[in-house]
Design a protein around this motif. Structure first.
Motif, PDB file in Angstrom:
ATOM      1  N   LEU A  49       0.847  -1.171   0.210  1.00  0.00           N
ATOM      2  CA  LEU A  49       0.121   0.409   0.092  1.00  0.00           C
ATOM      3  C   LEU A  49       0.822   0.992  -0.016  1.00  0.00           C
ATOM      4  CD1 LEU A  49      -3.246  -0.456   2.191  1.00  0.00           C
ATOM      5  CD2 LEU A  49      -2.835  -0.265  -0.143  1.00  0.00           C
ATOM      6  N   THR A  50       1.940   1.559   1.073  1.00  0.00           N
ATOM      7  CA  THR A  50       3.169   2.330   0.799  1.00  0.00           C
ATOM      8  C   THR A  50       3.599   2.158  -0.780  1.00  0.00           C
ATOM      9  OG1 THR A  50       3.258   1.807   2.845  1.00  0.00           O
ATOM     10  CG2 THR A  50       5.120   2.734   1.462  1.00  0.00           C
ATOM     11  N   GLN A  51       3.992   1.191  -1.245  1.00  0.00           N
ATOM     12  CA  GLN A  51       4.250   1.701  -3.125  1.00  0.00           C
ATOM     13  C   GLN A  51       3.427   1.757  -3.603  1.00  0.00           C
ATOM     14  OE1 GLN A  51       7.682   1.093  -2.125  1.00  0.00           O
ATOM     15  NE2 GLN A  51       8.156  -0.902  -1.853  1.00  0.00           N
ATOM     16  N   TYR A  52       2.091   1.317  -3.740  1.00  0.00           N
ATOM     17  CA  TYR A  52       1.019   2.282  -4.316  1.00  0.00           C
ATOM     18  C   TYR A  52       0.838   3.611  -4.427  1.00  0.00           C
ATOM     19  CZ  TYR A  52      -3.429   2.741  -4.822  1.00  0.00           C
ATOM     20  OH  TYR A  52      -4.949   4.642  -5.288  1.00  0.00           O
ATOM     21  N   ARG A  53       0.558   3.436  -3.328  1.00  0.00           N
ATOM     22  CA  ARG A  53      -0.096   5.539  -2.480  1.00  0.00           C
ATOM     23  C   ARG A  53       1.716   5.879  -3.059  1.00  0.00           C
ATOM     24  NH1 ARG A  53      -1.229   7.007   1.961  1.00  0.00           N
ATOM     25  NH2 ARG A  53      -3.702   7.894   1.399  1.00  0.00           N
TER      26      ARG A  53
ATOM     27  N   GLY B 112      -9.788   7.636   0.463  1.00  0.00           N
ATOM     28  CA  GLY B 112     -10.575   6.703   0.450  1.00  0.00           C
ATOM     29  C   GLY B 112     -10.101   5.279   0.610  1.00  0.00           C
ATOM     30  N   VAL B 113      -8.872   4.326   0.851  1.00  0.00           N
ATOM     31  CA  VAL B 113      -8.439   3.502   1.100  1.00  0.00           C
ATOM     32  C   VAL B 113      -7.311   3.692   2.412  1.00  0.00           C
ATOM     33  CG1 VAL B 113      -6.588   1.417   0.746  1.00  0.00           C
ATOM     34  CG2 VAL B 113      -8.118   2.510  -1.180  1.00  0.00           C
ATOM     35  N   VAL B 114      -7.264   4.049   2.384  1.00  0.00           N
ATOM     36  CA  VAL B 114      -6.887   4.643   4.432  1.00  0.00           C
ATOM     37  C   VAL B 114      -7.773   5.411   4.864  1.00  0.00           C
ATOM     38  CG1 VAL B 114      -5.019   5.331   3.158  1.00  0.00           C
ATOM     39  CG2 VAL B 114      -5.619   7.614   3.388  1.00  0.00           C
ATOM     40  N   ALA B 115      -9.488   5.779   4.629  1.00  0.00           N
ATOM     41  CA  ALA B 115      -9.693   6.239   5.535  1.00  0.00           C
ATOM     42  C   ALA B 115     -10.721   5.097   6.331  1.00  0.00           C
ATOM     43  CB  ALA B 115     -11.561   7.290   4.742  1.00  0.00           C
ATOM     44  N   ALA B 116     -10.605   4.060   5.342  1.00  0.00           N
ATOM     45  CA  ALA B 116     -11.391   2.997   6.363  1.00  0.00           C
ATOM     46  C   ALA B 116     -10.867   1.927   7.493  1.00  0.00           C
ATOM     47  CB  ALA B 116     -10.767   1.957   5.299  1.00  0.00           C
ATOM     48  N   ARG B 117      -9.303   3.230   7.884  1.00  0.00           N
ATOM     49  CA  ARG B 117      -8.490   2.776   8.636  1.00  0.00           C
ATOM     50  C   ARG B 117      -9.697   2.996  10.003  1.00  0.00           C
ATOM     51  NH1 ARG B 117      -3.861   1.372   9.858  1.00  0.00           N
ATOM     52  NH2 ARG B 117      -3.151   1.494   8.046  1.00  0.00           N
TER      53      ARG B 117
ATOM     54  N   ASN C 276      -7.782  -0.499  -8.253  1.00  0.00           N
ATOM     55  CA  ASN C 276      -7.359  -1.857  -7.928  1.00  0.00           C
ATOM     56  C   ASN C 276      -6.687  -3.087  -8.031  1.00  0.00           C
ATOM     57  OD1 ASN C 276     -10.428  -3.406  -5.967  1.00  0.00           O
ATOM     58  ND2 ASN C 276     -10.618  -1.419  -7.872  1.00  0.00           N
ATOM     59  N   ALA C 277      -6.806  -2.840  -9.934  1.00  0.00           N
ATOM     60  CA  ALA C 277      -6.234  -3.247 -10.605  1.00  0.00           C
ATOM     61  C   ALA C 277      -3.745  -3.236  -9.975  1.00  0.00           C
ATOM     62  CB  ALA C 277      -5.322  -3.433 -12.604  1.00  0.00           C
ATOM     63  N   GLN C 278      -3.823  -1.735  -9.783  1.00  0.00           N
ATOM     64  CA  GLN C 278      -2.925  -1.240  -9.573  1.00  0.00           C
ATOM     65  C   GLN C 278      -2.331  -2.208  -7.999  1.00  0.00           C
ATOM     66  OE1 GLN C 278      -1.044   0.073 -11.849  1.00  0.00           O
ATOM     67  NE2 GLN C 278       0.094   1.778 -10.754  1.00  0.00           N
ATOM     68  N   ILE C 279      -3.183  -1.709  -7.400  1.00  0.00           N
ATOM     69  CA  ILE C 279      -3.113  -2.265  -5.679  1.00  0.00           C
ATOM     70  C   ILE C 279      -2.417  -3.671  -6.328  1.00  0.00           C
ATOM     71  CG2 ILE C 279      -3.744  -2.811  -3.815  1.00  0.00           C
ATOM     72  CD1 ILE C 279      -5.734  -0.660  -3.801  1.00  0.00           C
ATOM     73  N   LEU C 280      -3.165  -4.391  -7.091  1.00  0.00           N
ATOM     74  CA  LEU C 280      -3.130  -6.033  -7.237  1.00  0.00           C
ATOM     75  C   LEU C 280      -1.469  -5.926  -7.595  1.00  0.00           C
ATOM     76  CD1 LEU C 280      -3.941  -9.000  -7.260  1.00  0.00           C
ATOM     77  CD2 LEU C 280      -4.338  -8.482  -9.770  1.00  0.00           C
ATOM     78  N   ALA C 281      -0.850  -5.028  -8.298  1.00  0.00           N
ATOM     79  CA  ALA C 281       0.405  -5.561  -9.204  1.00  0.00           C
ATOM     80  C   ALA C 281       1.404  -5.185  -7.843  1.00  0.00           C
ATOM     81  CB  ALA C 281       0.391  -4.554  -9.991  1.00  0.00           C
ATOM     82  N   PHE C 282       0.640  -4.324  -7.098  1.00  0.00           N
ATOM     83  CA  PHE C 282       2.538  -3.932  -5.575  1.00  0.00           C
ATOM     84  C   PHE C 282       1.873  -5.351  -5.598  1.00  0.00           C
ATOM     85  CE2 PHE C 282       2.110   0.219  -7.370  1.00  0.00           C
ATOM     86  CZ  PHE C 282       2.786   0.426  -7.953  1.00  0.00           C
ATOM     87  N   CYS C 283       0.392  -5.704  -4.562  1.00  0.00           N
ATOM     88  CA  CYS C 283       0.597  -6.357  -3.768  1.00  0.00           C
ATOM     89  C   CYS C 283       1.767  -8.286  -4.654  1.00  0.00           C
ATOM     90  CB  CYS C 283      -0.928  -6.759  -3.102  1.00  0.00           C
ATOM     91  SG  CYS C 283      -1.034  -8.458  -2.637  1.00  0.00           S
ATOM     92  N   LEU C 284       1.584  -8.437  -5.401  1.00  0.00           N
ATOM     93  CA  LEU C 284       2.025  -9.141  -5.662  1.00  0.00           C
ATOM     94  C   LEU C 284       3.662  -9.497  -5.751  1.00  0.00           C
ATOM     95  CD1 LEU C 284      -0.077 -10.251  -9.115  1.00  0.00           C
ATOM     96  CD2 LEU C 284       0.039 -11.918  -7.335  1.00  0.00           C
TER      97      LEU C 284
END
Length: 504
Positions: free
Chosen positions: A141-145, A191-196, A404-412
């Motif tokens: 998530l850090t790399q993505y954001r 929005g992603v971090v606002a879920a915290r 969502n696809a970008q997060i998936l790439a970084f997560c992989l």
């Protein structure tokens, strides 16, 4: 000093007006350079410990920081300028050394990477190696954001130079572009971090009353609204070139960001009858599209004369609905991305939990891309056109699907090279693993994203007020952009090194 002549101002406004953008596939190829660069960074770190901290100074070497900057900032800059026409070739040139380095013998060390003193003093649980919390700082998530913020900061200045392709600049009304993607991604990421806080409430089995949520949200809104007013006054006062059809005569992006928190606070009450943030996001975007198609709202936004305060700012006011839908979709992603265990009631291993997370992100990415396809396909779907100016349904679906696809790439990448992060048994070990698995530059951009974005805006204004950007050649343009990128990156890294978090 650039002369504030009407002719030059008009020339700059024309330079960013009436553009039609480019293809979604090309935009995806260009932005994909970011995860590819992180791939090379990860290979260097995981296989050769290239970015490890010095045991004596507890900091990375200047050379390692320079390579970090070149990979995660300059590569993105080249992708949107000199290599913009051949992004796949550029990605291939980055992947090639990654494959070579991966084939080399792995370097090992018995020395344990220490935490900076500021980080050690930051949390009592960290000092004591305390228990793991419900949420964690995920490296991917850090790399993505961080990568998203880097591209955003680079584009807001690069767009004023002729070296930046016009197809990447914001479209006038219909179409897709790199900068249109950047605006929506900024909102989705927030929005992603606002879920915290929502996840923390659920973990503690408590519910915050609506009036308290509204008060809390206004504390976040006020600084952003103030920044919006400051930007408005500075743009008008300095007679700065502006693109009126982007948001309106007085509206700007800070006003959109500032109004999101209270509306999101209200949306949490709606979730009592609607099953998820994703459902609420989609319902909101669909209803907005229905109103656009079945009433005169669309023609009002695009064609109405600017005779009063509302009509002067109709783009910003109406598109807010779409941005709210994007933010809510980001929150939905945060609900399954942020928790330490995607299935808290399961006794499965960390590896299984990680694989479940990857599968969940992949499924949601596929769902959002399918919805985007059916909304835009003229034969098998609704045949709607994307419009960032309206922030209509196809635009919302495109932004959510891509992110969502970008997060998936970084997560992989994260799962492939740093699986040990997910096996941490205490807070201190996890913090060490997190710092090993994340770029120092991207960590800085992620930690103080809004403050860095504000500084980037100020520097962009300064450059435009002092340099005739339309008359600058390619060599000088790259010199200015690299210098600008270095200053912004230095600011981000310095704040992180001094353990400073600026909350706006």
């Amino acid at each position: 000093m650039v002369a504030n002549s009407t002719s030059y101002k008009q020339l700059k406004e024309d330079f960013v007006s009436n553009l039609s953008g480019g293809s979604v596939s090309e935009i995806t190829y260009v932005v994909s350079v970011a995860p590819v660069a992180v791939l090379l960074w990860s290979v260097l770190q995981a296989r050769q410990l290239f970015f490890r901290k010095n045991a004596a100074t507890e900091t990375s070497s200047p050379f390692a920081l320079l390579v970090d900057f070149l990979l995660n900032v300059c590569a993105a800059l080249l992708a949107i300028t000199l290599w913009s026409s051949t992004p796949l070739l550029f990605s291939g040139l980055i992947i090639a050394p990654a494959l070579f380095i991966y084939a080399l013998p792995q370097r090992t060390t018995k020395k344990r990477v220490k935490l900076p003193p500021s980080s050690k003093a930051n949390n009592a649980n960290d000092r004591a190696g305390g228990p793991l919390g419900v949420l964690s700082l995920k490296p991917f998530l850090t790399q993505y954001r961080g990568s998203m913020m880097v591209l955003t900061c680079l584009a807001i200045l690069a767009v004023d130079f002729r070296l930046f392709p016009r197809r990447f600049a914001k479209v006038e009304t219909w179409g897709t572009s790199l900068m249109d993607l950047g605006v929506g991604s900024f909102v989705f990421s927030a929005g992603v971090v606002a879920a915290r806080p929502v996840l923390k409430e659920r973990a503690e089995s408590r519910t915050t009353p609506l009036h308290q949520r509204l008060v809390y949200s206004m504390r976040h809104s006020l600084p952003l609204l103030v920044l919006g007013v400051i930007r408005l006054l500075s743009v008008k006062g300095l007679d700065y070139a502006e693109h009126v059809t982007e948001y309106g005569v007085h509206w700007n992006f800070f006003f959109t960001l500032g109004l999101l928190p209270p509306f999101v606070a209200v949306s949490q009450s709606i979730l009592r009858v609607i099953p998820s943030y994703a459902t609420l996001s989609l319902l909101l975007a669909v209803l907005y599209q229905v109103v656009l198609e079945s009433t005169s709202l669309k023609s009002y936004i695009l064609l109405a004369p600017r005779v009063d305060l509302i009509s002067m700012n109709r783009e910003g006011l109406c598109s807010f609905v779409g941005y709210l839908a994007i933010f809510l979709a980001g929150q939905d992603a945060g609900m399954y991305v942020l928790p330490r265990r995607i299935n808290p009631n399961s006794t499965s291993t960390p590896g299984t939990q990680r694989n479940t997370l990857l599968l969940t992100i992949a499924v949601w990415s596929g769902i959002w891309w399918a919805l985007y396809y059916f909304s835009t396909n003229p034969v098998r779907g609704a045949g709607l056109d994307v419009s960032r100016r309206l922030a209509n349904l196809p635009y919302v679906l495109w932004i959510v699907a891509f992110n969502n696809a970008q997060i998936l790439a970084f997560c992989l990448i994260d799962s492939l090279f740093f699986p040990s992060f997910y096996n941490a048994q205490d807070a201190r070990t996890e913090k060490e693993a997190y710092e090993i698995a994340t770029s120092r530059v991207l960590r800085g951009f992620n930690r103080n994203g809004l403050a860095v974005f504000l500084v980037a805006n100020l520097l962009t204004g300064l450059v435009n007020m002092t340099v005739p950007t339309l008359d600058v050649g390619p060599v000088a343009t790259m010199g200015i952009l690299v210098g600008y990128a270095a200053v912004v990156s230095g600011f981000a890294v310095a704040l992180d090194a001094w353990n400073i978090s600026i909350k706006l």
